[in-house]
Design a protein around this motif. Structure first.
Motif, PDB file in Angstrom:
ATOM      1  N   ILE A  91     -10.480   4.820  48.108  1.00 24.24           N
ATOM      2  CA  ILE A  91     -10.545   3.394  47.770  1.00 24.24           C
ATOM      3  C   ILE A  91     -11.898   3.047  47.158  1.00 24.24           C
ATOM      4  N   LEU A  92     -12.987   3.628  47.679  1.00 25.03           N
ATOM      5  CA  LEU A  92     -14.310   3.376  47.111  1.00 25.03           C
ATOM      6  C   LEU A  92     -14.402   3.939  45.696  1.00 25.03           C
ATOM      7  N   ALA A  93     -13.781   5.095  45.465  1.00 26.69           N
ATOM      8  CA  ALA A  93     -13.772   5.677  44.118  1.00 26.69           C
ATOM      9  C   ALA A  93     -13.089   4.741  43.134  1.00 26.69           C
ATOM     10  N   LYS A  94     -11.990   4.140  43.573  1.00 24.03           N
ATOM     11  CA  LYS A  94     -11.298   3.174  42.721  1.00 24.03           C
ATOM     12  C   LYS A  94     -12.146   1.930  42.504  1.00 24.03           C
ATOM     13  N   ASP A 126     -24.136  -7.696  51.978  1.00 27.41           N
ATOM     14  CA  ASP A 126     -23.123  -7.651  50.917  1.00 27.41           C
ATOM     15  C   ASP A 126     -22.649  -6.236  50.634  1.00 27.41           C
ATOM     16  N   THR A 127     -23.003  -5.302  51.473  1.00 30.14           N
ATOM     17  CA  THR A 127     -22.573  -3.919  51.290  1.00 30.14           C
ATOM     18  C   THR A 127     -21.057  -3.830  51.310  1.00 30.14           C
ATOM     19  N   SER A 128     -20.504  -2.991  50.427  1.00 26.84           N
ATOM     20  CA  SER A 128     -19.050  -2.837  50.319  1.00 26.84           C
ATOM     21  C   SER A 128     -18.422  -2.474  51.661  1.00 26.84           C
ATOM     22  N   LEU A 129     -17.270  -3.070  51.917  1.00 30.08           N
ATOM     23  CA  LEU A 129     -16.519  -2.760  53.135  1.00 30.08           C
ATOM     24  C   LEU A 129     -16.243  -1.277  53.248  1.00 30.08           C
ATOM     25  N   TRP A 130     -15.921  -0.638  52.135  1.00 29.99           N
ATOM     26  CA  TRP A 130     -15.539   0.777  52.173  1.00 29.99           C
ATOM     27  C   TRP A 130     -16.747   1.674  52.365  1.00 29.99           C
ATOM     28  N   VAL A 131     -17.906   1.234  51.890  1.00 32.53           N
ATOM     29  CA  VAL A 131     -19.147   1.961  52.189  1.00 32.53           C
ATOM     30  C   VAL A 131     -19.423   1.910  53.682  1.00 32.53           C
ATOM     31  N   GLY A 139     -29.241   8.237  51.795  1.00 34.03           N
ATOM     32  CA  GLY A 139     -30.497   7.506  51.694  1.00 34.03           C
ATOM     33  C   GLY A 139     -30.644   6.356  52.673  1.00 34.03           C
ATOM     34  N   SER A 140     -29.724   6.223  53.620  1.00 28.92           N
ATOM     35  CA  SER A 140     -29.787   5.101  54.568  1.00 28.92           C
ATOM     36  C   SER A 140     -29.570   5.573  56.005  1.00 28.92           C
ATOM     37  N   SER A 143     -15.767   5.211  38.722  1.00 30.15           N
ATOM     38  CA  SER A 143     -16.048   6.536  38.148  1.00 30.15           C
ATOM     39  C   SER A 143     -16.623   7.448  39.218  1.00 30.15           C
ATOM     40  N   LEU A 144     -16.508   8.744  38.974  1.00 30.71           N
ATOM     41  CA  LEU A 144     -17.021   9.724  39.924  1.00 30.71           C
ATOM     42  C   LEU A 144     -18.538   9.631  40.031  1.00 30.71           C
ATOM     43  N   GLY A 145     -19.196   9.391  38.910  1.00 28.55           N
ATOM     44  CA  GLY A 145     -20.656   9.304  38.914  1.00 28.55           C
ATOM     45  C   GLY A 145     -21.151   8.160  39.770  1.00 28.55           C
ATOM     46  N   ARG A 146     -20.525   6.980  39.610  1.00 27.00           N
ATOM     47  CA  ARG A 146     -20.938   5.827  40.409  1.00 27.00           C
ATOM     48  C   ARG A 146     -20.587   6.007  41.880  1.00 27.00           C
ATOM     49  N   LEU A 147     -19.473   6.715  42.144  1.00 24.95           N
ATOM     50  CA  LEU A 147     -19.112   7.019  43.533  1.00 24.95           C
ATOM     51  C   LEU A 147     -20.185   7.879  44.184  1.00 24.95           C
ATOM     52  N   ILE A 148     -20.600   8.935  43.498  1.00 26.60           N
ATOM     53  CA  ILE A 148     -21.628   9.837  44.036  1.00 26.60           C
ATOM     54  C   ILE A 148     -22.946   9.096  44.229  1.00 26.60           C
ATOM     55  N   ALA A 149     -23.298   8.233  43.270  1.00 28.07           N
ATOM     56  CA  ALA A 149     -24.547   7.468  43.374  1.00 28.07           C
ATOM     57  C   ALA A 149     -24.486   6.524  44.576  1.00 28.07           C
TER      58      ALA A 149
END
Length: 285
Positions: A43-46, A184-189, A64-65, A50-56
């Motif tokens: 769901i986060l990938a969607k 405001d962090t994404s629910l799926w994150v 990093g957290s 993109s795969l790049g933004r998902l990995i980032a």
């Protein structure tokens, strides 16, 4: 929500009362966490596109957290305990008895909401909470005769497991709601952060509780299609719970799931021979 909650309770109860090879409940809880993590990643990938933004996003919010990961490990640990208590309870109580008694999580959640979120409830809301939980007094429970299930059951252990699950549900639900709505962090994150911790906690639980047996018989010992259905329902249930908490609150979630009591009771009468009455409240000896 109602259909998933009712189906999960009834199917789990059925899988814990059969006389065939019994699966390890700790492994089922662990596998459910893995599936929830995979679904959240999809769901986060969607969502990111993109795969790049998902990995980032994963690199920033997971690797990093460490503080945020530690923060989400708290509900992971509590939810893991709650899920294992559900297996213990449904191994020793009828599905309808478990479902109604488990609704004590609603006043527990309301109390945690007031204490942890500094939110006030009206007199009507408090009245509604306790009226719903009054259903506990309408359940007839006779260990010797009320069910067709003849496996050995410890009713005190079952009720004790429900009590622990109730406390876990109230605290973890409100804690997670507070974390979700404080940024405001994404629910799926947030889900991914929690499920990574959850997998670690539940995997440790597998080997601390059933380690030797798992090594001897295998991680998926006793699994069949119904067990996999229980795992799938637990996974879907975890995802919809986070969505509901994000956009409403834990009290609304509790009330919306309460209709599952009726479905679970009907199913228990049909499948397990449960006898119910509003005339008296027998207590296990």
């Amino acid at each position: 929500m109602t259909l998933v909650a009712a189906a999960y309770t009834v199917v789990l109860r059925y899988t814990r009362t059969v006389t065939t090879e019994m699966y390890f409940s700790t492994t089922a809880v662990c596998v459910a966490e893995v599936i929830k993590l995979l679904l959240s990643l999809v769901i986060l990938a969607k969502e990111t596109g993109s795969l790049g933004r998902l990995i980032a996003s994963l690199r920033e919010n997971v690797l990093g957290s460490p503080v945020e990961m530690l923060k989400l490990s708290v509900p992971s640990l509590v939810y893991a305990l709650q899920n294992n208590m559900a297996f213990v309870a449904l191994s020793n109580l009828d599905a309808a008895v478990y479902q109604v008694t488990y609704q004590l999580k609603i006043p527990c959640t309301a109390l945690c909401t007031v204490l942890m979120l500094n939110r006030s409830l009206s007199k009507l809301q408090w009245f509604s909470v306790f009226i719903l939980c009054g259903g506990v007094t309408l359940v007839q429970y006779n260990p010797a005769e009320a069910t067709l299930v003849k496996i050995e059951q410890n009713h005190w252990l079952g009720f004790g497991a429900v009590a622990v699950a109730v406390l876990c549900s109230g605290f973890a639900g409100v804690y997670f709601e507070k974390v979700l709505k404080s940024s405001d962090t994404s629910l799926w994150v947030r889900n991914i952060q929690m499920y990574i911790s959850g997998i670690t906690v539940t995997l440790a639980g597998v080997f601390l509780t059933d380690g030797q047996a798992v090594i001897e018989k295998g991680f998926f010992y006793g699994y069949n299609p119904l067990v996999w259905l229980v795992v799938l329902l637990a996974s879907v249930g975890g995802l919809y719970t986070s969505v509901v908490v994000k956009y409403t609150d834990n009290i609304m979630k509790g009330f919306s799931a309460a209709a599952a009591i009726v479905i679970s009771t009907i199913a228990s009468v049909l499948l397990f021979g449960l006898q119910i009455s509003m005339l008296r409240v027998p207590f296990p000896e």
